[in-house]
Design a protein around this motif. Structure first.
Motif, PDB file in Angstrom:
ATOM      1  N   GLU A   9      37.295  -9.132  37.870  1.00  0.00           N
ATOM      2  CA  GLU A   9      36.016  -8.240  38.871  1.00  0.00           C
ATOM      3  C   GLU A   9      35.684  -7.051  38.099  1.00  0.00           C
ATOM      4  O   GLU A   9      34.535  -6.651  37.863  1.00  0.00           O
ATOM      5  CB  GLU A   9      36.561  -8.022  40.255  1.00  0.00           C
ATOM      6  CG  GLU A   9      36.944  -9.249  40.746  1.00  0.00           C
ATOM      7  CD  GLU A   9      37.282  -8.947  42.476  1.00  0.00           C
ATOM      8  OE1 GLU A   9      37.088  -7.766  42.925  1.00  0.00           O
ATOM      9  OE2 GLU A   9      37.780  -9.861  43.172  1.00  0.00           O
ATOM     10  N   ILE A  13      31.876  -6.174  37.075  1.00  0.00           N
ATOM     11  CA  ILE A  13      31.279  -4.886  37.187  1.00  0.00           C
ATOM     12  C   ILE A  13      30.697  -3.993  36.219  1.00  0.00           C
ATOM     13  O   ILE A  13      29.517  -3.540  36.011  1.00  0.00           O
ATOM     14  CB  ILE A  13      32.068  -4.002  38.289  1.00  0.00           C
ATOM     15  CG1 ILE A  13      32.293  -4.682  39.857  1.00  0.00           C
ATOM     16  CG2 ILE A  13      31.447  -2.510  38.485  1.00  0.00           C
ATOM     17  CD1 ILE A  13      31.137  -4.753  40.469  1.00  0.00           C
ATOM     18  N   LYS A  16      27.863  -5.925  34.530  1.00  0.00           N
ATOM     19  CA  LYS A  16      26.477  -5.731  35.040  1.00  0.00           C
ATOM     20  C   LYS A  16      26.088  -4.070  35.082  1.00  0.00           C
ATOM     21  O   LYS A  16      24.759  -3.994  34.795  1.00  0.00           O
ATOM     22  CB  LYS A  16      26.645  -6.072  36.562  1.00  0.00           C
ATOM     23  CG  LYS A  16      25.828  -6.128  37.595  1.00  0.00           C
ATOM     24  CD  LYS A  16      24.440  -6.754  37.133  1.00  0.00           C
ATOM     25  CE  LYS A  16      23.337  -6.512  38.113  1.00  0.00           C
ATOM     26  NZ  LYS A  16      22.007  -6.808  37.711  1.00  0.00           N
ATOM     27  N   HIS A  23      21.676 -10.905  35.829  1.00  0.00           N
ATOM     28  CA  HIS A  23      22.627 -12.043  36.293  1.00  0.00           C
ATOM     29  C   HIS A  23      22.509 -13.421  35.346  1.00  0.00           C
ATOM     30  O   HIS A  23      23.599 -13.816  35.110  1.00  0.00           O
ATOM     31  CB  HIS A  23      22.126 -12.301  37.763  1.00  0.00           C
ATOM     32  CG  HIS A  23      22.337 -11.430  38.824  1.00  0.00           C
ATOM     33  ND1 HIS A  23      21.303 -10.839  39.506  1.00  0.00           N
ATOM     34  CD2 HIS A  23      23.307 -11.020  39.113  1.00  0.00           C
ATOM     35  CE1 HIS A  23      21.944  -9.927  40.446  1.00  0.00           C
ATOM     36  NE2 HIS A  23      23.192  -9.943  39.865  1.00  0.00           N
ATOM     37  N   LEU A  41      29.807 -11.232  41.960  1.00  0.00           N
ATOM     38  CA  LEU A  41      29.221  -9.535  42.029  1.00  0.00           C
ATOM     39  C   LEU A  41      29.257  -9.063  43.405  1.00  0.00           C
ATOM     40  O   LEU A  41      29.934  -7.879  43.590  1.00  0.00           O
ATOM     41  CB  LEU A  41      28.266  -9.482  41.419  1.00  0.00           C
ATOM     42  CG  LEU A  41      27.922  -9.225  40.015  1.00  0.00           C
ATOM     43  CD1 LEU A  41      26.539  -9.407  39.324  1.00  0.00           C
ATOM     44  CD2 LEU A  41      28.682  -8.144  39.267  1.00  0.00           C
ATOM     45  N   ARG A  45      31.683  -5.901  44.467  1.00  0.00           N
ATOM     46  CA  ARG A  45      30.935  -4.681  45.074  1.00  0.00           C
ATOM     47  C   ARG A  45      31.587  -4.398  46.561  1.00  0.00           C
ATOM     48  O   ARG A  45      31.971  -3.236  46.821  1.00  0.00           O
ATOM     49  CB  ARG A  45      29.669  -4.653  45.160  1.00  0.00           C
ATOM     50  CG  ARG A  45      28.857  -4.650  44.057  1.00  0.00           C
ATOM     51  CD  ARG A  45      27.244  -4.373  44.179  1.00  0.00           C
ATOM     52  NE  ARG A  45      26.660  -5.569  44.943  1.00  0.00           N
ATOM     53  CZ  ARG A  45      26.383  -6.671  44.434  1.00  0.00           C
ATOM     54  NH1 ARG A  45      26.194  -6.953  43.099  1.00  0.00           N
ATOM     55  NH2 ARG A  45      25.855  -7.501  45.321  1.00  0.00           N
TER      56      ARG A  45
END
Length: 82
Positions: A9, A13, A16, A23, A41, A45
């Motif tokens: 994860e 993050i 991105k 994406h 995502l 988040r």
């Protein structure tokens, strides 16, 4: 207390928001469908938001108890209005 995200994860993050991948670029590089990337995502988040809230509560409570000695070092969270 542990406030970090799992490595996968955290990487998502980072890619991105710090590497500024779209994406579609993430989906292509990970060989995943775009809807899976968007869902991961979203979940990352959400976990990040929860961790931030828990951390600010822990930090501010520690300040009040005297466990952290930094005068005026209160962290505000969006819902606290500080």
């Amino acid at each position: 207390m542990e406030f970090s995200l799992p490595n996968d994860e955290n990487s998502l993050i980072f890619i991105k928001y710090f590497e500024d991948y779209t994406h579609q670029e993430i989906a292509s590089s990970l060989n995943l469908p775009i809807n899976i990337v968007k869902e991961r995502l979203r979940k990352s988040r959400r976990r990040l938001r929860i961790n931030y809230r828990l951390f600010t509560r822990w930090f501010n409570a520690s300040l009040k108890c005297g466990n952290i000695h930094s005068p005026g070092a209160q962290i505000s969270s969006p819902e606290s209005g500080l």
